[in-house]
Design a protein around this motif. Structure first.
Motif, short mmCIF file in Angstrom:
data_model
loop_
_atom_site.label_atom_id
_atom_site.label_comp_id
_atom_site.label_asym_id
_atom_site.label_seq_id
_atom_site.Cartn_x
_atom_site.Cartn_y
_atom_site.Cartn_z
N ILE A 143 -12.02 -10.33 -9.20
CA ILE A 143 -11.70 -10.13 -7.78
C ILE A 143 -11.07 -11.40 -7.20
N GLU A 175 -9.61 -5.87 -7.03
CA GLU A 175 -10.85 -5.47 -6.34
C GLU A 175 -11.49 -4.28 -7.04
N HIS A 184 -0.07 -6.66 -2.76
CA HIS A 184 -1.18 -5.82 -2.30
C HIS A 184 -1.71 -4.96 -3.44
N ARG A 238 -7.08 -11.82 -6.21
CA ARG A 238 -6.88 -12.09 -4.78
C ARG A 238 -6.06 -13.37 -4.60
N GLU A 254 -2.45 -13.56 -2.90
CA GLU A 254 -2.21 -14.39 -1.73
C GLU A 254 -1.06 -15.38 -1.95
N GLN A 301 -3.82 -7.20 -5.66
CA GLN A 301 -5.10 -7.45 -5.01
C GLN A 301 -6.02 -6.25 -5.13
N THR A 302 -5.51 -5.07 -4.85
CA THR A 302 -6.32 -3.86 -4.88
C THR A 302 -6.76 -3.52 -6.30
#
Length: 192
Positions: free
Chosen positions: A169, A114, A107, A173, A177, A110-111
């Motif tokens: 991004i 982003e 997470h 991601r 995942e 991912q953040t």
């Protein structure tokens, strides 16, 4: 063996095993990064004033103010992103999952992606566009004045910055995942 000598640290071990040790501090980290994003435009403005930006020719001052507004906007978007994700990181695993650190770390990846991709897309594109149109060959001077020498200019970067932002991004991601899928498979296999 249920006496205190052998079970004294049981609450601490439960705290580690159920994932709270990972999720809660990451939530606090997300909050801290969100606040830093709010402070960043103030720091950049201070740095520019300290470098005497307002003693520069008018076109540099105008471009600086426009760039600063864009940076302030990107910082506000980033604040909202981190603030939203701080609540979501606490739900990355549930009680009973054996693999609890991997979803939290994925997470974060991912953040971060982003956030960085958004910055590259918004700030990179906008700064390259404004400085190329208004300042032309003198654009690098402004980057050094505001203390952000890695901002590039030119038609090439106007086109590439949104693409770079998108790829950052998507790439982060995808990586996040993959980590999440592995831990979900492992957790579901253990339960069956």
């Amino acid at each position: 063996m249920d006496n205190k000598f052998f079970t004294f640290i049981k609450p601490y071990l439960t705290f580690i095993d159920n994932g709270n040790l990972y999720r809660k501090p990451f939530s606090w980290l997300y909050s801290l990064i969100a606040v830093v994003n709010l402070i960043l435009p103030i720091y950049i403005f201070y740095n520019a004033v300290d470098n005497n930006i307002f003693d520069s020719p008018a076109k540099f001052v105008i471009v600086f103010l426009l760039v600063w507004i864009i940076i302030a906007f990107a910082s506000w978007v980033s604040f909202q992103l981190w603030w939203d994700r701080k609540t979501k990181v606490t739900t990355t695993s549930v009680e009973g999952d054996e693999f609890v650190a991997t979803p939290v770390f994925s997470h974060l990846i991912q953040t971060l992606g982003e956030w960085l991709g958004t910055w590259i897309g918004i700030v990179g594109f906008s700064v390259a566009l404004l400085t190329t149109i208004i300042l032309g060959d003198e654009a690098n001077y402004l980057s050094y004045q505001i203390g952000v020498p890695f901002l590039e200019t030119g038609i090439f970067f106007i086109i590439l910055m949104p693409i770079y932002g998108f790829l950052v991004i998507v790439g982060t991601r995808f990586l996040a995942e993959q980590f999440r899928a592995l831990s979900a498979i492992a957790n579901n296999t253990r339960k069956n």
